[in-house]
Scaffold this motif. Sequence first.
Motif, PDB file in Angstrom:
ATOM      1  N   ALA B  22       0.837  -1.210   0.000  1.00  0.00           N
ATOM      2  CA  ALA B  22       0.000   0.000   0.000  1.00  0.00           C
ATOM      3  C   ALA B  22       0.867   1.254   0.000  1.00  0.00           C
ATOM      4  O   ALA B  22       0.550   2.249  -0.673  1.00  0.00           O
ATOM      5  N   VAL B  25       2.303   1.992  -3.394  1.00  0.00           N
ATOM      6  CA  VAL B  25       1.331   2.671  -4.259  1.00  0.00           C
ATOM      7  C   VAL B  25       1.158   4.131  -3.842  1.00  0.00           C
ATOM      8  O   VAL B  25       1.188   5.035  -4.685  1.00  0.00           O
ATOM      9  N   SER B  26       1.040   4.382  -2.542  1.00  0.00           N
ATOM     10  CA  SER B  26       0.762   5.758  -2.096  1.00  0.00           C
ATOM     11  C   SER B  26       1.955   6.685  -2.345  1.00  0.00           C
ATOM     12  O   SER B  26       1.781   7.894  -2.474  1.00  0.00           O
ATOM     13  N   ASP B  33      -4.328   4.445 -13.155  1.00  0.00           N
ATOM     14  CA  ASP B  33      -3.871   3.083 -12.860  1.00  0.00           C
ATOM     15  C   ASP B  33      -2.610   2.746 -13.644  1.00  0.00           C
ATOM     16  O   ASP B  33      -1.643   2.191 -13.094  1.00  0.00           O
ATOM     17  N   GLN B  34      -2.633   3.063 -14.941  1.00  0.00           N
ATOM     18  CA  GLN B  34      -1.574   2.594 -15.845  1.00  0.00           C
ATOM     19  C   GLN B  34      -0.204   3.196 -15.535  1.00  0.00           C
ATOM     20  O   GLN B  34       0.816   2.645 -15.908  1.00  0.00           O
ATOM     21  N   HIS B  36       0.978   3.499 -12.558  1.00  0.00           N
ATOM     22  CA  HIS B  36       1.549   2.887 -11.354  1.00  0.00           C
ATOM     23  C   HIS B  36       2.587   1.822 -11.713  1.00  0.00           C
ATOM     24  O   HIS B  36       2.610   1.325 -12.844  1.00  0.00           O
ATOM     25  N   LEU B  37       3.433   1.494 -10.750  1.00  0.00           N
ATOM     26  CA  LEU B  37       4.542   0.570 -11.000  1.00  0.00           C
ATOM     27  C   LEU B  37       4.107  -0.885 -10.830  1.00  0.00           C
ATOM     28  O   LEU B  37       3.277  -1.197  -9.974  1.00  0.00           O
ATOM     29  N   PRO B  38       4.691  -1.765 -11.634  1.00  0.00           N
ATOM     30  CA  PRO B  38       4.389  -3.196 -11.505  1.00  0.00           C
ATOM     31  C   PRO B  38       5.092  -3.798 -10.277  1.00  0.00           C
ATOM     32  O   PRO B  38       6.262  -3.525 -10.044  1.00  0.00           O
ATOM     33  N   PHE B  39       4.340  -4.548  -9.502  1.00  0.00           N
ATOM     34  CA  PHE B  39       4.973  -5.248  -8.377  1.00  0.00           C
ATOM     35  C   PHE B  39       4.290  -6.583  -8.133  1.00  0.00           C
ATOM     36  O   PHE B  39       3.141  -6.790  -8.557  1.00  0.00           O
TER      37      PHE B  39
END
Lengths: 256, 256
Positions: B22, B25-26, B33-34, B36-39
């Motif tokens: 979390a 993401v914050s 959405d797109q 944001h980083l892949p994890f």
Amino acid sequence: MTKTSIGIVGGMGPAAGIDLSAKLVSQTLAANDQEHLPFVLFSFPDEIGDRSEYVQGKIKENPGLAIGAVLMKMEQAGAVVAGMACNTAHIPEIYDAVMEVLARNNSRLGVLHMIKEVGKFIRTNYPGKTRAGILGTSGTYFSGLYDILSENGLEVINVSEGEQEILHSAMYHPGYGIKSLPRGVSAKALDILHGTAGSLKRRGAEVLVFACTELSVLYGEHLLEGLPVVDSNMVLARALIHAFAPEKLRAWQPGT
Amino acid sequence: MTKTSIGIVGGMGPAAGIDLSAKLVSQTLAANDQEHLPFVLFSFPDEIGDRSEYVQGKIKENPGLAIGAVLMKMEQAGAVVAGMACNTAHIPEIYDAVMEVLARNNSRLGVLHMIKEVGKFIRTNYPGKTRAGILGTSGTYFSGLYDILSENGLEVINVSEGEQEILHSAMYHPGYGIKSLPRGVSAKALDILHGTAGSLKRRGAEVLVFACTELSVLYGEHLLEGLPVVDSNMVLARALIHAFAPEKLRAWQPGT
């Protein structure tokens, strides 16, 4: 190494996958860390196009293809049952594309259907209530995705198209929409949520469904305008536990 | 498919991995959405023994072996940089075992060291403060794990052994400990936390470190007894973003 696990497709948006993960943990009976269930969360938001934009024809590539690829990767990592933390991803056009990717790859992964699980959940936990009001994105609204609740003897209550447009903005508006804020919810979005819930109640809704995981994330209450709220992400979390290790599922308590 | 991603070893406990996710993401700059980083989050609590119990000699198998196996699996799924959402897992005896598993498998995964990142973070963000009070488990306390902060010119302030035992109970006690509650924190645990913070302040601490992710999860404040709190999970989340995509890291704002 853990041989099998629960899989969560996140990234739609990222907070929804995290919320589903948190609910998976909170709904598991466990007295210590080691008694909790194994899961993997794959959050690849950059690879999965916006589901509502696809339904509206704004983007061409079916997001189901990317979601299917994520599920395949997850299966390789040991997942045996999986869920997608996004209502709109369950629209037949997208969901079918997901399933085709899995079939083509001879996948044995069990993918739960969030909306069907919501239907079963309402039937089981609110046996006296038959009219379900839906709060979701416009993609979900226009697709009639929740009409599937009729399979469980439920009547779906929707707002008008004009009201739906306003509700959608509470999630997507670049200024006050829930997706645009790193955390918390704007007063304006909350106003819209209450207004829409009130309208659904006046139309006869007896139970409300949070049919978009953005709502699951940001509104923790279990009553809205006096009606019980069924959170689709919570329902999916419980269904995943039930599918993987039924003895680990906590008894249902609204508001947990 | 996403080619590379950030990896998070969760499950120690499960809520700590979710909390780190979390915060990832914050702390990411993203307008949708797109962006944001892949994890990936791998939460296999059933496979990883309790870190504090291992340090205390209560369990024999080094949890580092299982953590190393999780990291290898994560690398196969595309992770290129990873973090472990657990302070105690960074005790040399455990951390070295993790690193040995990776070396033996010719891993190229970059594993960040949470505690070293905390040292750098305090140096950068609280340049005038040199005395760091530590709030963590007894495993962390007796191992002297945080003494590594001296590499960054910081002096570590600890409570007495008796006070430490009480602090540990705020996390582990089966009745009121943070680990025992599905959510929220007991009044008793909160009392202990404040009492320990007060003691550290009287001993000269100028900044407090949440050196156990159980605390990261459940106490959202950024000031305790008037001292700024540095949350080890928040620091690790920011370090992971910085390592993977530095341009995506939000400017630091306490309390975010």
